[in-house]
Design a protein around this motif. Structure first.
Motif, short mmCIF file in Angstrom:
data_model
loop_
_atom_site.label_atom_id
_atom_site.label_comp_id
_atom_site.label_asym_id
_atom_site.label_seq_id
_atom_site.Cartn_x
_atom_site.Cartn_y
_atom_site.Cartn_z
N ALA A 137 -28.50 0.23 -29.59
CA ALA A 137 -27.22 0.60 -30.17
C ALA A 137 -26.16 0.64 -29.08
CB ALA A 137 -27.32 1.96 -30.85
N GLY A 138 -24.94 0.33 -29.46
CA GLY A 138 -23.82 0.41 -28.53
C GLY A 138 -22.58 0.93 -29.24
N MET A 139 -21.57 1.27 -28.47
CA MET A 139 -20.32 1.76 -29.04
C MET A 139 -19.18 1.33 -28.14
SD MET A 139 -17.68 4.10 -28.88
CE MET A 139 -18.14 5.51 -27.88
N VAL A 140 -18.16 0.72 -28.73
CA VAL A 140 -16.95 0.30 -28.02
C VAL A 140 -15.86 1.32 -28.31
CG1 VAL A 140 -15.22 -1.51 -27.76
CG2 VAL A 140 -17.61 -2.13 -28.19
N ALA A 141 -15.38 1.96 -27.26
CA ALA A 141 -14.45 3.07 -27.44
C ALA A 141 -12.99 2.67 -27.30
CB ALA A 141 -14.77 4.18 -26.43
#
Length: 344
Positions: free
Chosen positions: A131-135
């Motif tokens: 999983a990843g998240m672009v802030a």
């Protein structure tokens, strides 16, 4: 893993994908862009311009880019596959990876929502899926502008699941700050709280900075976050603190008077004046939005926990109405959004 010769496929090179891939390519990483239509043509003909809020403005010439619209070409030799398609295309991309990707490839979801990595993992059981998240927010140049430009319009970096040695070192480059986290599900729920604002930008047809500077719109966002936090508490989900105030304080901060909010939330307002939201862009182009993966995720949790969601239900209905009308962002006032969708 930190071997800089490893091939990185950008699976879905839109705004986020082109920015992430562009930063990696500029740092000397071996990148293949899997894109469609106008973006393939733009990158092949005129290259890619990558800029950001911190003042970087860099150009990649077309001959230095590997660009294709063929999944087999992009995925066949990829060591790392960064999935950057919209949530609605996750299953389609998973099928392409299953058909054409290597069995030892590492797949990273850099998508909105809280369950895209789970969807990828279910359909790719033999692969390592993170999983990843672009802030941060990325805006792209207007159709026809040359060269095609992607601009990071807000501060923030990328967070990914930990556990793969060297992956952060491979991806962490100039213009793209990457860190590993052991609590990615909590991180994703925290990002989802702020992503509830995407719908308000789309409905208002206002730039993000202007919308957040107006307390009438912030009160609507605060109401959505209150409802989401209530459902998350009942479900035992504790959102992570990413930057700024802890999640439980967000509604109070958002409801502050404009002058005080401007003083206390300078980082939140440090946004390029032209930045909008991907949901705004989807309405502009007559495409299906990610509303079911953002507000919809909260509504599904609400049904499981018996939590009332009047504000989120109203905003979701308005976005669906705008999708059906196909007239682009409707330019509603905050008062109209508070009133809800018109009767059929």
């Amino acid at each position: 893993m930190a071997d800089k010769e490893k091939t990185i496929a950008i699976a879905g090179a839109g705004s986020i994908g082109c920015y992430v891939g562009g930063c990696l390519a500029l740092a000397g990483r071996k990148v293949v862009f899997l894109a469609r239509g106008r973006i393939v043509e733009a990158l092949r003909n005129d290259g890619l311009q990558v800029s950001d809020l911190d003042g970087r403005d860099r150009r990649i010439e077309p001959e230095a880019l590997a660009v294709t619209d063929n999944p087999a070409t992009a995925l066949h030799d990829a060591d790392i596959i960064l999935v950057t398609v919209k949530s609605g295309a996750t299953e389609e991309m998973a099928a392409e990876i299953a058909n054409h990707g290597r069995q030892d490839a590492i797949v990273v979801s850099l998508q909105n929502g809280v369950d895209n990595a789970d969807k990828l993992g279910t359909r790719l059981p033999a692969l390592r899926v993170l999983a990843g998240m672009v802030a941060f927010n990325v805006v792209q140049s207007a159709d026809g502008d040359v060269p095609f430009r992607v601009h990071r319009a807000s501060h923030g970096g990328v967070m990914i699941d930990d556990g793969v040695d060297g992956l952060v070192d491979l991806l962490n480059v100039s213009g793209l700050a990457v860190e590993a986290r052991g609590d990615m599900k909590a991180v994703q729920w925290s990002k989802l709280l702020m992503n509830l604002n995407n719908a308000l930008v789309a409905l208002s047809d206002l730039p993000l900075a202007a919308e957040l500077a107006d307390r009438h719109w912030r009160v609507l966002l605060a109401g959505q976050i209150d409802e989401a936090l209530a459902a998350m508490k009942r479900a035992g989900i504790e959102p992570a603190r990413i930057a700024g105030p802890p999640p439980w304080m967000l509604p109070n901060v958002l409801r502050l008077p404009d002058w005080l909010f401007g003083l206390l939330a300078r980082r939140m307002l440090a946004i390029d004046p032209q930045a909008r939201s991907s949901m705004w862009d989807d309405l502009k182009r007559g495409r299906t939005t990610e509303i079911e993966d953002l507000q919809g995720a909260v509504l599904r949790l609400a049904r499981q926990t018996g939590t009332p969601m009047p504000t989120i239900e109203r905003i979701t209905a308005l976005v669906h109405q705008a999708e059906a009308d196909k007239h682009g962002p409707p330019g509603l006032s905050a008062e109209a959004v508070s009133a809800g969708p018109r009767s059929a």
